[in-house]
Write a protein that holds these residues in place. Structure first.
Motif, PDB file in Angstrom:
ATOM      1  N   ALA A 223     -16.703 -18.399  -9.643  1.00 50.35           N
ATOM      2  CA  ALA A 223     -17.286 -18.141 -10.966  1.00 50.35           C
ATOM      3  C   ALA A 223     -16.865 -16.740 -11.388  1.00 50.35           C
ATOM      4  O   ALA A 223     -17.463 -15.750 -10.990  1.00 50.35           O
TER       5      ALA A 223
ATOM      6  N   TYR B 171     -12.927 -25.220 -15.990  1.00 53.10           N
ATOM      7  CA  TYR B 171     -13.863 -24.342 -16.713  1.00 53.10           C
ATOM      8  C   TYR B 171     -13.990 -24.774 -18.180  1.00 53.10           C
ATOM      9  O   TYR B 171     -15.091 -24.980 -18.693  1.00 53.10           O
TER      10      TYR B 171
ATOM     11  N   SER C 279     -20.010 -20.838 -14.232  1.00 50.77           N
ATOM     12  CA  SER C 279     -20.345 -21.165 -12.849  1.00 50.77           C
ATOM     13  C   SER C 279     -20.323 -22.682 -12.663  1.00 50.77           C
ATOM     14  O   SER C 279     -21.179 -23.393 -13.162  1.00 50.77           O
TER      15      SER C 279
ATOM     16  N   ALA D  30     -20.520 -25.184  -7.490  1.00 50.82           N
ATOM     17  CA  ALA D  30     -21.264 -24.443  -6.470  1.00 50.82           C
ATOM     18  C   ALA D  30     -21.203 -25.188  -5.145  1.00 50.82           C
ATOM     19  O   ALA D  30     -21.307 -26.407  -5.093  1.00 50.82           O
TER      20      ALA D  30
END
Ligand SMILES: Nc1ncnc2c1ncn2[C@@H]1O[C@H](COP(=O)(O)OP(=O)(O)OP(=O)(O)O)[C@@H](O)[C@H]1O
Ligand SMILES: CC(=O)N[C@H]1[C@@H]2OC[C@@H](O2)[C@@H](O)[C@@H]1O[C@H](C)C(=O)O
Length: 401
Positions: A391, A174, A381, A384
């Protein structure tokens, strides 16, 4: 309104925040303390590292943590006492650092405290069919840090990651994505801590493809055997002991013979699996108990390097090409670094100074970034389509009063 809540709301709205990131990793070498100035949030985050120090742990601290560290069975009394004791200790160490830096606690907006991982139990590792879940435990309670320092504290960052489908680690992706992505450059941010991990940052900046993964042991096995075989050392100084030995290919093959290395990414592990017993079992299977100490260390160094290379090859094929930025204590081990470079000949290597952050400070900085997102940003986020990269914002908030 509770004045501490009012303060919390105020600092969430400030254009910039001063946050202290605290990290105590698997090596038990000390508490990393990073005083960060963070402007903005999300992809617009700007970081200035104002101060950094690793406060070395005394033998007493190490001994206490070792009594409960990475073991299936420990004294519940010891664990309970240590949870409060470590929280208070970490709070006091922050106050000591602030005093040394000549900074008033009131000039710090928040603390982001990782705590001490004492047990990491992803489902693939814990072997308990009666618990089909991932779990992890960090101690050094955040309320104690907040009350001791008088500073709002965010802590226990890993639980929500698990609650939302992750393994509780690695969380580096992150912050790495927010701070260190660069259009046009394929990047791997490789952290050589007790456990090694890397974050992939695509040249396209496509958040969907970002992930981080553990790769296996970094320094943890090396440290454990150096301490057994050479009690005067805590680690292999500059990799010199391993450099004077020869890799034993039979033991190396036995060490690599574990499903972790072929399992899909991202994945996590810890010293619960990769501890001295793992090495002893591999030695028994391969009949290599009589290796010279330096040969054992050479083999363990090569084992860590293989883990990194195997994970990179799983992700990017046989010859990964990327700019690799190295951080963590293992970057001070030239034997380990050279072995990794040999396995990844198409990669260019630098340390994270090239990204503007001292390699030893990077993990503590990343927790300050996670706290900054929870206070003022939104759920980052990334990844994916990949499982285990949820997220969510992370960390629990402790008010000092
Ligand atoms: N000069 C050096 N030579 C060889 N190894 C070194 C040197 N300096 C540090 N190290 C290694 O780095 C380790 C400390 O690394 P680091 O502080 O990154 O670990 P950590 O943060 O506890 O790990 P993790 O990221 O797994 O939580 C030491 O235990 C040692 O193995
Ligand atoms: C459970 C736990 O504490 N994991 C740590 C550990 O140390 C390195 C590696 O194993 C990584 O997965 C993680 O820390 C980093 C900071 C992370 O979460 O990104």
């Amino acid at each position: 309104m509770n004045p501490h809540l009012a303060r919390l709301c105020q600092l969430a709205q400030q254009p910039s925040r001063r946050i202290i990131g605290l990290m105590s990793g698997t090596s038990l070498d000390g508490l990393d303390v990073a005083l960060c100035r963070l402007e903005g949030s999300g992809p617009g985050t700007r970081l200035t590292l104002e101060q950094f120090v690793t406060v070395p742990y005394s033998d007493d601290v190490r001994l206490r943590v070792r009594r409960v560290f990475a073991q299936g069975q420990v004294s519940l009394e010891e664990l309970t006492l240590l949870n409060a004791w470590l929280g208070t200790l970490h709070g006091q160490l922050v106050l000591d650092c602030l005093q040394a830096w000549g900074i008033d606690a009131a000039a710090v907006d928040a603390i982001a405290s990782h705590g001490q991982t004492v047990y990491h139990a992803p489902e693939h590792q814990h072997q308990r069919p009666d618990y089909s879940l991932n779990a992890t435990l960090q101690i050094g309670d955040g309320d104690h840090v907040a009350v001791r320092t008088g500073i709002i504290t965010l802590s226990d960052f890993r639980q929500k990651h698990i609650a939302a489908g992750g393994e509780g680690a690695p969380l580096a992706a992150y912050g790495d994505f927010l701070l260190y992505s660069q259009a046009g450059e394929e990047r791997l941010l490789l952290n050589l801590g007790g456990i090694a991990n890397f974050t992939y940052l695509p040249a396209s900046l496509d958040a969907a493809t970002v992930f981080s993964t553990d790769t296996g042991p970094g320094n943890t096995l090396l440290d454990a055997f150096v301490q057994q075989l050479y009690p005067q050392h805590r680690y292999d100084p500059d990799g010199a002991l391993a450099a004077s030995g020869t890799v034993d290919s039979v033991l190396l093959a036995a060490l690599l013979d574990h499903p972790f290395f072929q399992a899909p990414l991202p994945k996590t592990t810890g010293p619960e699996l990769f501890g001295p017993a793992y090495v002893r079992a591999a030695q028994e299977r391969s009949g290599t108990f009589d290796l010279a100490p330096t040969d054992l260390l050479a083999t363990l160094t090569e084992f860590s390097a293989h883990g990194v290379a195997l994970a990179a090859q799983l992700a990017f094929g046989p010859s990964p090409q990327a700019a690799v930025y190295v951080s963590g204590g293992g970057m001070h081990n030239p034997t380990l670094l050279a072995a990794i470079q040999r396995h990844l000949p198409a990669c260019r290597f630098a340390d994270t100074h090239a990204l503007g952050v001292a390699p030893d400070a990077k993990e503590a900085v990343l927790f300050a970034v996670l706290a900054n997102e929870t206070l003022s940003g939104s759920a980052v986020s990334i990844g994916a389509g990949r499982q285990r990269v949820p997220a969510v914002t992370l960390g629990k908030i402790s008010l000092p009063g």
